[in-house]
Design a protein around this motif. Structure first.
Motif, PDB file in Angstrom:
ATOM      1  N   CYS A   3       0.848  -1.194   0.000  1.00 54.52           N
ATOM      2  CA  CYS A   3       0.000   0.000   0.000  1.00 54.52           C
ATOM      3  C   CYS A   3       0.887   1.248   0.000  1.00 54.52           C
ATOM      4  O   CYS A   3       1.782   1.373   0.838  1.00 54.52           O
ATOM      5  CB  CYS A   3      -0.899   0.005   1.232  1.00 54.52           C
ATOM      6  SG  CYS A   3      -1.883   1.527   1.425  1.00 54.52           S
ATOM      7  N   PHE A   5       0.093   4.126   0.918  1.00 51.90           N
ATOM      8  CA  PHE A   5      -0.293   5.043   1.990  1.00 51.90           C
ATOM      9  C   PHE A   5       0.216   4.593   3.362  1.00 51.90           C
ATOM     10  O   PHE A   5       0.733   5.397   4.128  1.00 51.90           O
ATOM     11  CB  PHE A   5      -1.819   5.203   2.023  1.00 51.90           C
ATOM     12  CG  PHE A   5      -2.391   5.632   0.703  1.00 51.90           C
ATOM     13  CD1 PHE A   5      -2.196   6.929   0.238  1.00 51.90           C
ATOM     14  CD2 PHE A   5      -3.092   4.745  -0.087  1.00 51.90           C
ATOM     15  CE1 PHE A   5      -2.705   7.336  -0.983  1.00 51.90           C
ATOM     16  CE2 PHE A   5      -3.609   5.140  -1.313  1.00 51.90           C
ATOM     17  CZ  PHE A   5      -3.417   6.433  -1.763  1.00 51.90           C
ATOM     18  N   CYS A   6       0.076   3.284   3.653  1.00 42.58           N
ATOM     19  CA  CYS A   6       0.484   2.808   4.977  1.00 42.58           C
ATOM     20  C   CYS A   6       1.585   1.745   4.924  1.00 42.58           C
ATOM     21  O   CYS A   6       2.002   1.249   5.967  1.00 42.58           O
ATOM     22  CB  CYS A   6      -0.727   2.272   5.738  1.00 42.58           C
ATOM     23  SG  CYS A   6      -1.397   0.724   5.069  1.00 42.58           S
ATOM     24  N   CYS A  31      -6.396  -1.511   0.248  1.00 34.36           N
ATOM     25  CA  CYS A  31      -5.570  -1.963   1.358  1.00 34.36           C
ATOM     26  C   CYS A  31      -6.475  -2.527   2.448  1.00 34.36           C
ATOM     27  O   CYS A  31      -7.458  -1.891   2.850  1.00 34.36           O
ATOM     28  CB  CYS A  31      -4.734  -0.810   1.904  1.00 34.36           C
ATOM     29  SG  CYS A  31      -3.737  -1.258   3.341  1.00 34.36           S
ATOM     30  N   CYS A  34      -5.688  -0.064   5.914  1.00 34.91           N
ATOM     31  CA  CYS A  34      -6.194   1.313   6.038  1.00 34.91           C
ATOM     32  C   CYS A  34      -7.458   1.557   5.204  1.00 34.91           C
ATOM     33  O   CYS A  34      -8.102   2.589   5.356  1.00 34.91           O
ATOM     34  CB  CYS A  34      -5.113   2.334   5.667  1.00 34.91           C
ATOM     35  SG  CYS A  34      -4.667   2.370   3.920  1.00 34.91           S
ATOM     36  N   ARG A  36      -7.765   2.329   2.106  1.00 36.02           N
ATOM     37  CA  ARG A  36      -7.623   3.251   0.970  1.00 36.02           C
ATOM     38  C   ARG A  36      -7.430   2.471  -0.315  1.00 36.02           C
ATOM     39  O   ARG A  36      -6.933   1.357  -0.316  1.00 36.02           O
ATOM     40  CB  ARG A  36      -6.476   4.209   1.210  1.00 36.02           C
ATOM     41  CG  ARG A  36      -6.845   5.130   2.411  1.00 36.02           C
ATOM     42  CD  ARG A  36      -5.859   6.170   2.705  1.00 36.02           C
ATOM     43  NE  ARG A  36      -5.865   7.215   1.678  1.00 36.02           N
ATOM     44  CZ  ARG A  36      -5.037   8.237   1.698  1.00 36.02           C
ATOM     45  NH1 ARG A  36      -4.162   8.366   2.681  1.00 36.02           N
ATOM     46  NH2 ARG A  36      -5.063   9.141   0.757  1.00 36.02           N
ATOM     47  N   PHE A  38      -6.056   2.372  -4.471  1.00 38.26           N
ATOM     48  CA  PHE A  38      -5.045   2.903  -5.378  1.00 38.26           C
ATOM     49  C   PHE A  38      -5.051   2.061  -6.651  1.00 38.26           C
ATOM     50  O   PHE A  38      -5.644   0.982  -6.703  1.00 38.26           O
ATOM     51  CB  PHE A  38      -3.662   2.940  -4.715  1.00 38.26           C
ATOM     52  CG  PHE A  38      -3.156   1.615  -4.213  1.00 38.26           C
ATOM     53  CD1 PHE A  38      -2.265   0.877  -4.979  1.00 38.26           C
ATOM     54  CD2 PHE A  38      -3.556   1.103  -2.987  1.00 38.26           C
ATOM     55  CE1 PHE A  38      -1.772  -0.336  -4.529  1.00 38.26           C
ATOM     56  CE2 PHE A  38      -3.075  -0.111  -2.534  1.00 38.26           C
ATOM     57  CZ  PHE A  38      -2.183  -0.833  -3.300  1.00 38.26           C
TER      58      PHE A  38
END
Length: 149
Positions: A3, A5-6, A31, A34, A36, A38
């Protein structure tokens, strides 16, 4: 897939569909940690293409160089990123359709010039002024006259 983001490694594919004229697969991922979403793109790995520079040195083909040149020439022009991306994809397709392991940088430049002409006239002149390395105003005007015809 990690991911962005995390940095968690547990992600799952939500949707897959063809992209770039069926030369890639676009995957929407989510993900598990989290939540989110993508996008990732999957392309076939090809043999590395080497670019022969004007000074006869060789370097690996780099899509970003073409991308940066076109984005710079389209700066403050009414050209959407979708059109720029489509133009870059056309250029890349033309380059790889030559089916050569080495390509002259001049050949790439000519392909870019040909495709960018249809994208935007001002962007074409901007790109040409850098690519052709105009020495004086007369050679610049000659290039402008070609466009106006």
């Amino acid at each position: 897939m990690k991911c962005p983001f995390c940095n968690e490694t547990d992600t799952r594919v939500i949707d897959s569909r063809p992209a770039d004229d069926n030369t890639a697969i676009r995957r929407r991922r989510q993900c598990d940690a989290c939540g989110r979403r993508f996008t990732t793109y999957e392309k076939v790995e090809t043999t590395p293409l080497m670019v022969v520079k004007k000074d006869k040195t060789r370097e690996p083909y780099n899509r970003e160089k073409i991308e940066n040149g076109i984005i710079t020439s389209c700066h403050k022009r009414p050209v959407s990123m979708e059109k720029i991306e489509a133009c870059i994809n056309e250029i890349e397709t033309a380059i790889f359709n030559l089916e050569s392991r080495e390509i002259e940088s001049d050949t790439i430049g000519e392909i870019v010039m040909d495709k960018i002409k249809d994208l935007d006239g001002v962007a074409y002149v901007r790109f040409a002024s850098v690519y052709r390395e105009f020495k004086d105003v007369n050679t610049f005007m000659d290039e402008l006259k070609k466009i106006l015809k």
